[in-house]
Write a protein that holds these residues in place. Structure first.
Motif, short mmCIF file in Angstrom:
data_model
loop_
_atom_site.label_atom_id
_atom_site.label_comp_id
_atom_site.label_asym_id
_atom_site.label_seq_id
_atom_site.Cartn_x
_atom_site.Cartn_y
_atom_site.Cartn_z
N GLN A 1 0.38 -1.32 -0.04
CA GLN A 1 0.26 0.02 0.03
C GLN A 1 1.04 1.36 0.15
OE1 GLN A 1 -3.80 0.77 -0.13
NE2 GLN A 1 -2.58 2.54 -0.58
N LYS B 1 -7.31 0.52 5.28
CA LYS B 1 -8.17 -0.96 4.44
C LYS B 1 -9.98 -0.69 4.96
CE LYS B 1 -7.50 -5.95 5.34
NZ LYS B 1 -7.22 -6.91 5.52
N GLU B 2 -11.04 0.44 5.73
CA GLU B 2 -11.91 0.34 6.46
C GLU B 2 -12.26 1.31 5.10
OE1 GLU B 2 -12.43 1.42 10.35
OE2 GLU B 2 -14.25 2.84 8.99
N GLN C 1 -10.93 2.18 1.78
CA GLN C 1 -11.01 1.72 0.89
C GLN C 1 -12.28 0.96 -0.02
OE1 GLN C 1 -7.14 0.54 0.58
NE2 GLN C 1 -6.36 2.17 -0.52
N GLY C 2 -13.26 0.73 1.52
CA GLY C 2 -14.11 -0.37 1.59
C GLY C 2 -15.62 1.09 1.02
N ILE C 3 -14.94 1.85 1.22
CA ILE C 3 -16.11 2.54 0.75
C ILE C 3 -16.30 3.40 -0.58
CG2 ILE C 3 -17.53 5.04 2.07
CD1 ILE C 3 -15.82 4.09 4.46
N ASP C 4 -17.08 3.54 -1.08
CA ASP C 4 -16.64 4.17 -2.29
C ASP C 4 -16.85 5.65 -2.23
OD1 ASP C 4 -18.10 5.06 -5.01
OD2 ASP C 4 -19.66 5.96 -3.91
#
Ligand SMILES: [Zn+2]
Lengths: 281, 265
Positions: free
Chosen positions: B60, B244-245, B247-250
């Motif tokens: 990352q 991680k959290e 990046q999981g959101i649009d």
């Protein structure tokens, strides 16, 4: 001596934060120009846009008078926003101070926001008022500014903000600081919608207001001789240990350094705003 | 957490200001596998009170921005005691906008007594520089994690602090102004700084309760300087998990959530 009586009365009035608001009540009829020291008849001053007829000094203007000068008669509708501060730092005398000020000034907070016409052009207008805690920005001011901008987006209207502020309001601590992020984010939304935002810097514009919405207009105007900056002159002087140059942090200084589009005399302000509205369509 | 309650706000102010408190670069060197510092705002100069660069943790990549105090007198003079001029904020903004192009999350480390109050700073638009950062950060199309590691004072701190998540180290402080400045403005008496510190709600716990920050990171042995490696490890774990959290959101939703986060303060 009559002049001594007048002087005494003027001194009393200068102490009073309500002086501008009450200035149409014929109790104190005289006022001294802070720049040329000329003693002026208040009626004459007000008829002259609160500009000193002798030296051109722009007196600080109450939000009520500002609205009268800028907006077509009878067209201003103030937003009915019921917001109050949470007094986040639990300052003992803060809430009481606000209440007293509300009574004294007839203002609910340091900014007046609404919709009105400029030569029949509809705009959202916010006017800060230095008579109310030096126009400082706490949660209510931040909320009203953000609400006004969001309302402009909803109604697809341009936004004009007259800034006059000592900066973020100390009594609300970190919450005041966060209003800078809130209002700047709202301005970003407005820009993304392609709507015009004109910021007008008036005396004084400092601190957290300069470092947020005041500096983010598509067009930034300023009144002559207005003091505008981020850090206050006293703090800068202390930090650098030398005197500040003549004219430092005036509207003209900002114009010279490229941070203001145009310095506009108050008498020409309405027409200038109107032209800019038309040319931005 | 019992110990956390016992330390006074003023004691934390003093810890946050300790000359040997770890700085942004101390953490950056420990947290990231690689770090390349890059310089300049492309308009005026390279202001060393803010360091910017690229780095990674495993696969990352990140854009890294940190307010940097000097670690000794010579460095402090070079870095203006961690008090940024406008060009520092413009450099930070340049790297934030660049992060959008490459989809790199932005990590900011906040540690400043405030934006520098100088002649040149005013001439070059200190207010405008801070305002623009606030505005552009509110809409940046990548995750932003801001971490207050020492002193977070005034708009000078917030100018790199509009994050999706705002974290604070246990002894860091975050406020509208220094306690000295606060006391001097409100009570016309800068010697009442200690009293001001207790009043201002500037500790991590107070700010968590107020909803201004999202999380407090515990310091090893009650002071980060006792174990920089361990402190860095704590921060690193948090960065990895939050990346991680977030990046999981649009992206549009992320930006909207960030807007609402500050809108509701
Ligand atoms: Zn005059």
């Amino acid at each position: 001596m009559v002049i001594d009586k007048i002087k005494k009365r003027i001194e009393y009035e200068e102490d009073s934060t309500e002086k501008e608001h009450r200035s149409d009540i014929p109790v104190g009829m005289w006022v001294k120009c802070s720049k040329c020291k000329e003693i002026l008849y208040k009626d004459d001053l007000h008829k002259n846009y609160s500009i000193c007829p002798n030296c051109g000094n722009h007196f600080r203007l109450s939000s009520r008078r500002r609205v009268d000068q800028i907006i077509d008669k009878g067209t201003f509708e103030e937003f009915d926003l019921n917001v109050t501060t949470d007094n986040p730092l639990h300052m003992d005398d803060y809430v009481k101070k606000l209440e007293t000020l509300r009574e004294k000034t007839g203002l609910d907070e340091a900014v007046k926001c609404g919709i009105g016409n400029i030569n029949s052009e509809k705009v959202v207008l916010c006017v800060m008022d230095s008579n109310f805690m030096m126009g400082s920005m706490g949660k209510v001011v931040g909320e009203k500014i953000a609400y006004s901008i969001e309302k402009a987006i909803e109604l697809k209207l341009p936004v004009i903000i007259f800034c006059a502020s000592g900066g973020a309001r100390m009594q609300e601590g970190i919450v005041s600081l966060m209003q800078m992020a809130k209002t700047s984010a709202a301005v970003k939304k407005l820009h993304k919608e392609g709507l015009l935002y004109i910021s007008v810097l008036t005396d004084p514009t400092y601190g957290g207001v300069t470092a947020s919405f005041a500096s983010l207009g598509d067009i930034i105007l300023a009144e002559p001789n207005a003091m505008i900056g981020f850090a206050g002159p006293r703090v800068i002087k202390q930090t650098i240990g030398q005197d500040l140059p003549e004219g430092f942090q005036t509207a003209e200084f900002l114009l010279e350094h490229g941070f203001v589009d145009k310095v506009v005399n108050r008498k020409d302000m309405k027409e200038t705003l109107y032209k800019l509205l038309i040319l931005s369509k | 957490m019992r110990r956390l309650a016992k330390v006074t706000a003023w004691e934390r102010v003093k810890i946050a200001r300790e000359a040997d408190r770890p700085t942004a670069l101390d953490y950056i060197e420990n947290i990231f596998d690689e770090f390349i510092e890059l310089h300049g705002d492309r308009y005026f100069k390279d202001d060393k009170s803010i360091v910017c660069g690229l780095g990674n943790i495993g696969k990352q990549n990140y854009t890294i921005i940190g307010e940097q105090k000097g670690r000794n007198t010579k460095e402090n003079i070079e870095r203006n005691f961690g008090m940024p001029n406008p060009e520092a904020y413009r450099k930070a903004l340049r790297f934030m906008k660049q992060s959008e192009k490459f989809g790199r999350p932005v990590i900011t480390f906040i540690d400043t007594k405030g934006a520098y109050p100088g002649l040149g700073a005013e001439e070059r638009g200190q207010g405008e520089a801070i305002a623009r950062n606030l505005m552009e950060m509110s809409d940046l199309k990548v995750p932003i994690i801001a971490i207050v590691i020492g002193e977070g004072s005034s708009g000078g701190a917030l100018a790199i602090g509009v994050g999706d998540r705002v974290l604070m180290l246990e002894n860091a402080v975050y406020s509208i102004l220094s306690p000295e400045g606060y006391a001097s403005i409100l009570w016309k008496d800068s010697t009442r700084a200690e009293e001001a510190a207790e009043k201002m709600k500037l500790t991590a716990k107070d700010l968590l309760d107020l909803g201004v920050i999202d999380e407090v990171l515990k310091e090893p042995n009650g002071n980060a300087k006792t174990d920089i490696v361990k402190m860095s490890e704590t921060i690193k774990k948090k960065i990895v998990a939050l990346t991680k959290e977030l990046q999981g959101i649009d992206v549009d939703e992320l930006v909207e959530k960030r807007y609402n986060k500050f809108r509701n303060m």
